[in-house]
Design a protein around this motif. Structure first.
Motif, PDB file in Angstrom:
ATOM      1  N   GLY A  66      -4.657  10.227   5.085  1.00  0.00           N
ATOM      2  CA  GLY A  66      -5.614  10.531   5.061  1.00  0.00           C
ATOM      3  C   GLY A  66      -7.286  10.678   5.748  1.00  0.00           C
ATOM      4  O   GLY A  66      -8.530  10.930   5.050  1.00  0.00           O
ATOM      5  N   ARG A 117       0.977  -1.137   7.200  1.00  0.00           N
ATOM      6  CA  ARG A 117       1.315   0.072   6.782  1.00  0.00           C
ATOM      7  C   ARG A 117       2.899   0.606   7.993  1.00  0.00           C
ATOM      8  O   ARG A 117       3.236   2.113   7.024  1.00  0.00           O
ATOM      9  CB  ARG A 117       0.108   0.651   6.849  1.00  0.00           C
ATOM     10  CG  ARG A 117      -0.604   0.596   5.637  1.00  0.00           C
ATOM     11  CD  ARG A 117      -2.023   0.384   4.930  1.00  0.00           C
ATOM     12  NE  ARG A 117      -0.661   1.809   4.187  1.00  0.00           N
ATOM     13  CZ  ARG A 117      -1.520   2.713   3.681  1.00  0.00           C
ATOM     14  NH1 ARG A 117      -2.844   3.395   3.467  1.00  0.00           N
ATOM     15  NH2 ARG A 117      -0.209   4.125   2.861  1.00  0.00           N
ATOM     16  N   GLU A 138      -0.104   9.418   0.905  1.00  0.00           N
ATOM     17  CA  GLU A 138      -1.183  10.312   2.043  1.00  0.00           C
ATOM     18  C   GLU A 138      -0.834  10.129   2.840  1.00  0.00           C
ATOM     19  O   GLU A 138      -1.044  11.109   4.206  1.00  0.00           O
ATOM     20  CB  GLU A 138      -2.372  10.889   0.995  1.00  0.00           C
ATOM     21  CG  GLU A 138      -3.256  11.529   2.164  1.00  0.00           C
ATOM     22  CD  GLU A 138      -4.699  11.331   1.579  1.00  0.00           C
ATOM     23  OE1 GLU A 138      -4.964  13.402   1.250  1.00  0.00           O
ATOM     24  OE2 GLU A 138      -5.302  10.977   1.314  1.00  0.00           O
ATOM     25  N   THR A 191      -7.040  11.609  -4.012  1.00  0.00           N
ATOM     26  CA  THR A 191      -5.925  12.152  -2.538  1.00  0.00           C
ATOM     27  C   THR A 191      -4.933  11.111  -2.059  1.00  0.00           C
ATOM     28  O   THR A 191      -3.824  11.794  -1.850  1.00  0.00           O
ATOM     29  CB  THR A 191      -6.914  12.820  -1.350  1.00  0.00           C
ATOM     30  OG1 THR A 191      -7.300  11.419  -1.068  1.00  0.00           O
ATOM     31  CG2 THR A 191      -8.240  13.473  -1.593  1.00  0.00           C
ATOM     32  N   CYS A 192      -4.845   9.400  -2.230  1.00  0.00           N
ATOM     33  CA  CYS A 192      -3.971   9.240  -1.432  1.00  0.00           C
ATOM     34  C   CYS A 192      -2.547   9.226  -2.418  1.00  0.00           C
ATOM     35  O   CYS A 192      -1.346   8.862  -1.383  1.00  0.00           O
ATOM     36  CB  CYS A 192      -4.054   8.093  -1.565  1.00  0.00           C
ATOM     37  SG  CYS A 192      -6.880   6.808  -1.478  1.00  0.00           S
ATOM     38  N   ASP A 211       1.108  -1.205   0.123  1.00  0.00           N
ATOM     39  CA  ASP A 211      -0.132   0.140   0.270  1.00  0.00           C
ATOM     40  C   ASP A 211       0.746   1.458  -0.028  1.00  0.00           C
ATOM     41  O   ASP A 211       0.228   2.081  -0.046  1.00  0.00           O
ATOM     42  CB  ASP A 211      -1.068   0.311   1.423  1.00  0.00           C
ATOM     43  CG  ASP A 211      -2.375  -1.420   1.316  1.00  0.00           C
ATOM     44  OD1 ASP A 211      -3.051  -0.626   0.120  1.00  0.00           O
ATOM     45  OD2 ASP A 211      -2.274  -1.654   1.767  1.00  0.00           O
ATOM     46  N   LEU A 216      -8.251  -0.758  -4.795  1.00  0.00           N
ATOM     47  CA  LEU A 216      -8.310  -1.306  -2.769  1.00  0.00           C
ATOM     48  C   LEU A 216      -8.291  -0.198  -1.824  1.00  0.00           C
ATOM     49  O   LEU A 216      -7.744   0.570  -1.197  1.00  0.00           O
ATOM     50  CB  LEU A 216      -6.111  -0.899  -2.824  1.00  0.00           C
ATOM     51  CG  LEU A 216      -6.026  -2.108  -3.919  1.00  0.00           C
ATOM     52  CD1 LEU A 216      -4.500  -1.697  -4.317  1.00  0.00           C
ATOM     53  CD2 LEU A 216      -6.074  -3.443  -3.631  1.00  0.00           C
ATOM     54  N   LEU A 271     -13.158   3.700   4.790  1.00  0.00           N
ATOM     55  CA  LEU A 271     -11.653   3.225   5.125  1.00  0.00           C
ATOM     56  C   LEU A 271     -11.646   4.984   5.572  1.00  0.00           C
ATOM     57  O   LEU A 271     -10.602   4.589   7.479  1.00  0.00           O
ATOM     58  CB  LEU A 271     -10.983   3.530   3.864  1.00  0.00           C
ATOM     59  CG  LEU A 271      -9.316   2.808   4.346  1.00  0.00           C
ATOM     60  CD1 LEU A 271      -9.384   2.279   5.030  1.00  0.00           C
ATOM     61  CD2 LEU A 271      -8.651   2.731   2.880  1.00  0.00           C
TER      62      LEU A 271
HETATM   63  C1  LIG Z   1      -8.682   9.144   1.122  1.00  0.00           C
HETATM   64  N1  LIG Z   1      -8.101   7.628   0.801  1.00  0.00           N
HETATM   65  C2  LIG Z   1      -8.710   6.367   0.722  1.00  0.00           C
HETATM   66  C3  LIG Z   1      -6.223   7.424   1.905  1.00  0.00           C
HETATM   67  N2  LIG Z   1      -5.583   8.011   1.699  1.00  0.00           N
HETATM   68  N3  LIG Z   1      -6.185   5.897   1.690  1.00  0.00           N
HETATM   69  C4  LIG Z   1      -6.262   5.082   0.936  1.00  0.00           C
HETATM   70  C5  LIG Z   1      -5.473   3.691   1.579  1.00  0.00           C
HETATM   71  C6  LIG Z   1      -6.449   2.106   0.353  1.00  0.00           C
HETATM   72  C7  LIG Z   1      -5.017   0.934   1.525  1.00  0.00           C
HETATM   73  N4  LIG Z   1      -5.430   0.177   1.020  1.00  0.00           N
HETATM   74  C8  LIG Z   1      -5.200   0.898   3.084  1.00  0.00           C
HETATM   75  O1  LIG Z   1      -6.696  -0.447   2.516  1.00  0.00           O
HETATM   76  O2  LIG Z   1      -4.459   1.270   4.006  1.00  0.00           O
END
Ligand SMILES: CN(C)C(=N)NCCC[C@H](N)C(=O)O
Length: 258
Positions: free
Chosen positions: A117, A87, A67, A247-248, A62, A242, A162
């Protein structure tokens, strides 16, 4: 004109193993994802942004979602402590990159967790989603770091998606856009604009007239154009599988420290 800078990180060859929490897992085409990443970076460059590539983290599927590794406010980069253990190693090289650029570094420490995020900033207010990845301790630590810099930190409930920025982002005039079925409490924002598509709620402000967004939200793009904005669209289908959004894929550094 002030040069705008952004951190980016190339996708790992293991991208397809990235975390999925709120949606069904679908196969990710890594080659296509690499091309989509190139197009995303080209869109930043085309809008006058200079990018800084953080060292790859091939063991972290990931890591491309850079971000989440930090929150930058003024001359300070608060290094996140990701809510997902897988992560946590991602922050190391991201911290080195932003330190190299001259930022003052602060950290979210255990037992706090916080993902970048989950943090939406606009005009001195910093809204933080308390949800699966970010806890109260992480939010309290962020407030300790940012309030002395003049920020007002506001906790926002987050149960349906998320990250906070999976649900809402801000247009250049400060209007917060969101796809209502996925926003816990739209009344948090004085100026809230519902959009007709989920990915229509994800914009990156490129300048005061221009936003970057995903190509799969044409009705929302039209809505923004009718408000007088220029809209640049990029296909990020492989990242959306995913739970990623526009933004990410970068950390925007508006105004670098002297
Ligand atoms: C604003 N968003 C959605 C983000 N800043 N990050 C997305 C991370 C996605 C990763 N598969 C996870 O599950 O961490």
């Amino acid at each position: 004109m002030e040069k705008k800078h952004a951190l980016i990180r190339r996708p790992s060859p293991r991208l397809a193993d990235g975390l999925v929490t709120h949606i069904e897992r679908e196969p990710v085409d890594v080659k296509l994802a690499e091309r989509q990443w190139d197009d995303y970076v080209a869109a930043l460059h085309g809008a006058g942004w200079q990018t800084h590539e953080v060292d790859r983290a091939d063991d972290c599927p990931d890591a491309v979602f850079i971000e989440d590794t930090m929150v930058v406010y003024g001359d300070t980069a608060v290094i996140a402590r990701p809510g997902a253990d897988e992560r946590k190693p991602e922050t190391l090289a991201a911290e080195a990159a932003v330190r190299e650029l001259g930022y003052r570094i602060a950290h979210i420490e255990a037992p706090g967790t916080l993902d970048g995020g989950d943090v939406l900033k606009f005009g001195g207010t910093v809204w933080v989603g308390r949800g699966g990845r970010t806890n109260d301790e992480g939010i309290a630590q962020l407030a300790e770091h940012l309030e002395p810099l003049g920020a007002r930190v506001v906790t926002v409930p987050l149960t349906k998606v998320l990250h906070l920025k999976s649900a809402v982002t801000a247009l250049p005039d400060g209007t917060v856009v969101g796809y209502e079925p996925l926003v816990d409490d739209p009344s948090v924002w004085e100026k809230f604009l519902p959009v007709p598509e989920e990915s229509g709620s994800h914009v990156v402000i490129l300048d005061e007239n221009t936003v970057l967004m995903a190509a799969d939200a044409p009705k929302s793009a039209q809505l923004f154009r009718e408000r007088g904005l220029d809209v640049i669209e990029v296909d990020i289908s492989e990242y959306e599988k995913l739970e990623g959004c526009v933004t990410c894929l970068s950390v925007r550094l508006r105004g670098m420290p002297d």
